[in-house]
Design a protein around this motif. Structure first.
Motif, PDB file in Angstrom:
ATOM      1  N   ARG A 114       2.236   7.983 -11.107  1.00 13.99           N
ATOM      2  CA  ARG A 114       1.578   7.076 -10.181  1.00 13.99           C
ATOM      3  C   ARG A 114       2.233   5.692 -10.230  1.00 13.99           C
ATOM      4  NH1 ARG A 114      -2.959   5.556 -11.037  1.00 13.99           N
ATOM      5  NH2 ARG A 114      -3.590   6.310 -13.097  1.00 13.99           N
ATOM      6  N   PRO A 115       2.046   4.851  -9.218  1.00 15.53           N
ATOM      7  CA  PRO A 115       2.767   3.570  -9.145  1.00 15.53           C
ATOM      8  C   PRO A 115       2.626   2.725 -10.412  1.00 15.53           C
ATOM      9  CG  PRO A 115       1.654   3.999  -7.078  1.00 15.53           C
ATOM     10  CD  PRO A 115       1.208   5.087  -8.029  1.00 15.53           C
ATOM     11  N   ARG A 124       4.301  -5.518  -6.070  1.00 17.06           N
ATOM     12  CA  ARG A 124       3.186  -6.434  -6.302  1.00 17.06           C
ATOM     13  C   ARG A 124       2.541  -6.925  -5.013  1.00 17.06           C
ATOM     14  NH1 ARG A 124       4.000 -10.156 -11.642  1.00 17.06           N
ATOM     15  NH2 ARG A 124       4.793  -8.536 -13.041  1.00 17.06           N
ATOM     16  N   ASN A 125       3.079  -6.525  -3.875  1.00 14.63           N
ATOM     17  CA  ASN A 125       2.466  -6.959  -2.621  1.00 14.63           C
ATOM     18  C   ASN A 125       1.310  -6.054  -2.198  1.00 14.63           C
ATOM     19  OD1 ASN A 125       4.151  -4.758  -2.085  1.00 14.63           O
ATOM     20  ND2 ASN A 125       4.610  -5.429  -0.017  1.00 14.63           N
ATOM     21  N   VAL A 126       0.936  -5.114  -3.067  1.00 12.62           N
ATOM     22  CA  VAL A 126      -0.161  -4.168  -2.795  1.00 12.62           C
ATOM     23  C   VAL A 126      -1.137  -4.195  -3.958  1.00 12.62           C
ATOM     24  CG1 VAL A 126      -0.770  -1.746  -2.420  1.00 12.62           C
ATOM     25  CG2 VAL A 126       1.349  -2.654  -1.435  1.00 12.62           C
ATOM     26  N   VAL A 127      -2.434  -4.191  -3.643  1.00 17.30           N
ATOM     27  CA  VAL A 127      -3.450  -3.972  -4.672  1.00 17.30           C
ATOM     28  C   VAL A 127      -3.630  -2.455  -4.764  1.00 17.30           C
ATOM     29  CG1 VAL A 127      -5.829  -4.370  -5.385  1.00 17.30           C
ATOM     30  CG2 VAL A 127      -4.578  -6.163  -4.158  1.00 17.30           C
ATOM     31  N   TRP A 128      -3.238  -1.870  -5.891  1.00 18.50           N
ATOM     32  CA  TRP A 128      -3.144  -0.421  -5.986  1.00 18.50           C
ATOM     33  C   TRP A 128      -4.483   0.218  -6.348  1.00 18.50           C
ATOM     34  CZ3 TRP A 128       0.493   2.027  -3.624  1.00 18.50           C
ATOM     35  CH2 TRP A 128       1.709   1.382  -3.390  1.00 18.50           C
ATOM     36  N   THR A 129      -5.415   0.102  -5.416  1.00 13.56           N
ATOM     37  CA  THR A 129      -6.715   0.746  -5.535  1.00 13.56           C
ATOM     38  C   THR A 129      -6.538   2.266  -5.402  1.00 13.56           C
ATOM     39  OG1 THR A 129      -7.061   0.655  -3.157  1.00 13.56           O
ATOM     40  CG2 THR A 129      -7.834  -1.248  -4.460  1.00 13.56           C
TER      41      THR A 129
END
Length: 343
Positions: A114-115, A124-129
């Motif tokens: 997983r990421p 880091r430009n994504v909140v990995w919910t």
């Protein structure tokens, strides 16, 4: 005598000035030493991370999905089975457990890092919910030609599996949820574990002190996640140093910070799951109370729930045969036959 007087009136040397500054500003000296020590620690941690990656090269292939370099392993043939690991883990967790080899006898097994874990990066430009990761996994499976799959999620991976099933029910033919956290509870430990995800301060911690502390705490962490059993010898194949890289520590901290908010997000949606669901958990899980799984079973009417006695959080490691049976159960049981009381 004259010469002696002249010498005694010469200006203080640079060393003398430094001593005076040190005496006048002791905090500045302490700060300088601290910064220097942290810089050295960061360099050592960076070296260890590079060495870990060199010593543990990717075992599978890569997909470029939405800007993410996603590492995955594929083995076997048959009905697709997707395995999603927990927080702080990676593909080698399922590999060392023996579950991949067991499942590959009858299924097309696809296991993702997983990421931010293993060899997958984590922009880091994504909140990995769980929702964001579910979208990523869906796109990856589409690229692999998978339109229907059984999905197994362990621990934090169970949240991703649930998100995948809720958002893309046509994709998920069945769910196996192992040792998951489904409902919000008071968890003071999560605050401490989330520290390396805090902006600025977290970056410093993640590259300096956190890897050192994690190494010192490793035996205690293993006792926590494997208890009441001992860590099995086969887990020795798990690449500890990969898990202790600053990048993976930061990813793990970010997922710890999301754990309770995600439980709030999903707590009223579980009844919307309509596919076969098998829930499995260790009765003596020290990390996540088994009551979480029992409550989920009561909220998902078509689910079955299996309690595994004398087993803790790492159920796929200590009870792989039971987990394999849960996979076979969800694969073969009709929807109407999946209702039962806890074992």
């Amino acid at each position: 005598m004259t010469v002696t007087n002249r010498v005694s009136h010469f200006p203080a040397s640079g060393a003398s000035k430094s001593r005076k500054i040190t005496k006048s500003h002791p905090y500045a000296a302490v700060a300088a030493v601290t910064v220097g020590a942290l810089a050295v620690t960061a360099l050592v941690n960076r070296h260890l991370a590079k060495k870990a990656e060199h010593d543990n090269p990717p075992a599978g292939k890569f997909l470029e999905v939405n800007g993410v370099h996603l590492h995955y392993v594929e083995r076997g043939s048959g009905e697709p089975l997707v395995l999603l690991h927990g927080n702080g883990s990676m593909i080698q967790d399922f590999e060392s457990s023996g579950l991949i080899d067991l499942a590959a006898k009858n299924y097309r097994v696809i296991v993702f890092d997983r990421p931010g874990f293993g060899h997958s990066d984590r922009p880091r430009n994504v909140v990995w919910t769980p929702d964001a990761q579910a979208e990523l996994i869906r796109r990856a499976l589409d690229r692999l030609g998978v339109s229907h799959a059984i999905v197994l999620g362990h621990s934090w991976g169970a949240s991703v599996a649930v998100a995948l099933a809720l958002r893309f029910p046509e994709l998920v033919s069945g769910l196996v949820l192992a040792s998951g956290y489904y409902y919000p509870t008071l968890r003071p430990d999560v605050v401490a574990l989330s520290a390396p995800a805090v902006p600025l301060v977290g970056n410093v911690l993640g590259h300096t002190l956190s890897p050192v502390i994690s190494r010192l705490m490793w035996p205690l962490m293993m006792a926590e996640i494997f208890g009441p059993r001992s860590m099995p010898n086969k887990f020795g194949r798990f690449p500890k140093e990969m898990a202790l890289r600053p990048s993976q520590i930061r990813a793990s901290a970010a997922e710890s910070a999301l754990m309770i908010p995600d439980a709030f997000h999903f707590r009223d949606q579980y009844a919307d799951l309509k596919m076969p669901v098998v829930i499995i958990a260790g009765e003596e899980d020290r990390l996540i109370d088994i009551d979480q799984s029992a409550r989920l079973h009561s909220d998902v009417s078509q689910s079955t729930f299996h309690r595994v006695p004398r087993t803790g959080h790492m159920i796929h490691q200590t009870a792989p045969d039971q987990v394999m049976s849960a996979i076979n159960e969800v694969a073969g049981a009709p929807l109407t036959n999946l209702q039962s009381e806890p074992d």
